[in-house]
Motif scaffolding. Sequence first.
Motif, PDB file in Angstrom:
ATOM      1  N   TYR A 104      47.953 -28.183  53.295  1.00  0.00           N
ATOM      2  CA  TYR A 104      48.475 -28.338  54.405  1.00  0.00           C
ATOM      3  C   TYR A 104      48.909 -29.701  54.398  1.00  0.00           C
ATOM      4  O   TYR A 104      48.039 -30.779  54.350  1.00  0.00           O
ATOM      5  CB  TYR A 104      47.486 -28.048  55.577  1.00  0.00           C
TER       6      TYR A 104
ATOM      7  N   GLN B  31      58.930 -29.823  58.376  1.00  0.00           N
ATOM      8  CA  GLN B  31      59.583 -29.149  57.548  1.00  0.00           C
ATOM      9  C   GLN B  31      60.825 -29.407  56.885  1.00  0.00           C
ATOM     10  O   GLN B  31      60.918 -29.274  55.819  1.00  0.00           O
ATOM     11  CB  GLN B  31      59.779 -27.751  58.305  1.00  0.00           C
TER      12      GLN B  31
ATOM     13  N   ASN C 216      51.101 -24.672  55.772  1.00  0.00           N
ATOM     14  CA  ASN C 216      51.493 -25.184  57.215  1.00  0.00           C
ATOM     15  C   ASN C 216      52.175 -23.922  57.781  1.00  0.00           C
ATOM     16  O   ASN C 216      53.492 -23.454  57.673  1.00  0.00           O
ATOM     17  CB  ASN C 216      52.696 -26.148  56.960  1.00  0.00           C
TER      18      ASN C 216
ATOM     19  N   ASN D 244      53.313 -23.524  60.725  1.00  0.00           N
ATOM     20  CA  ASN D 244      54.416 -23.691  61.329  1.00  0.00           C
ATOM     21  C   ASN D 244      55.870 -23.872  60.536  1.00  0.00           C
ATOM     22  O   ASN D 244      57.059 -23.980  61.001  1.00  0.00           O
ATOM     23  CB  ASN D 244      54.322 -24.991  62.056  1.00  0.00           C
ATOM     24  N   TYR D 245      55.734 -24.059  59.341  1.00  0.00           N
ATOM     25  CA  TYR D 245      56.870 -24.263  58.460  1.00  0.00           C
ATOM     26  C   TYR D 245      57.707 -22.450  58.319  1.00  0.00           C
ATOM     27  O   TYR D 245      58.746 -22.621  57.665  1.00  0.00           O
ATOM     28  CB  TYR D 245      56.657 -24.449  57.098  1.00  0.00           C
TER      29      TYR D 245
ATOM     30  N   ASP E 225      59.546 -19.993  59.240  1.00  0.00           N
ATOM     31  CA  ASP E 225      60.215 -19.834  60.211  1.00  0.00           C
ATOM     32  C   ASP E 225      61.668 -19.334  59.664  1.00  0.00           C
ATOM     33  O   ASP E 225      61.813 -19.092  58.346  1.00  0.00           O
ATOM     34  CB  ASP E 225      60.680 -20.386  61.348  1.00  0.00           C
TER      35      ASP E 225
END
Length: 228
Positions: A136, A145, A171, A173-174, A176
């Motif tokens: 992380y 990112q 991560n 949130n990466y 996508d």
Amino acid sequence: MTPPEFLQIGTCSWKYDSWRGLVYPEDRPVNYLREYAQNYATVEVDQWFWSLFGSDKIVLPKIEVVREYAASVPEGFTFGIKVPNAITLTHYYSRNKGADLIGNPYFLSPELMQRFLDSIEPLQGNLGPLIFQFEYLNKRKMTGQQAFLEHFERFLGKLPAGYHYCLETRNPNYLDDTYFTFLAEHRLHHVFLQGYYMPSIFELYDRYRDTVNSLSVIRLLGPERAAI
């Protein structure tokens, strides 16, 4: 190296004395890997991930060990190998979370990666996914990112073709559209991680299945190391 068009199931390592009487004979000396390869078609090699022990000590696979592994498995057996953390760590590990970060000079080093590839050359005929496992990355280690993908793109541009390069990010949130499009455009492969507080691999695959390349790695780890 054409990726397999089927599902291969294996474990993360094979070096378990507790498997005697289950997978391995318990009444005689045995080559664990040779016995394992009679029951499973693939295995993850985790041992070479642990490689960064200071600025003056990088441990890479020993050629005699690699040759032994190559000689222990049949044709068609697949090794999935975690790339050394000397390459994937942005900074040195520290037990003190509040301490100043010390940058890892080998982070995404093409030269060190080439040395690693040279060291595992005897496995070429059985080589499958090469897994880049990233921890992380908080804002102190990576701004986000975009910076991460830019770093990896520069690194990738200096790597030899012909390997199955796979990315594992922790991560959430990466993960996508930008990330999966990046993988597709660069012929990279995603490591679906079930556990470590990552999103469901089923939901993630359903969302991005149109952009996922033909090869994927699924690692079933559970919620955290103690539970493993």
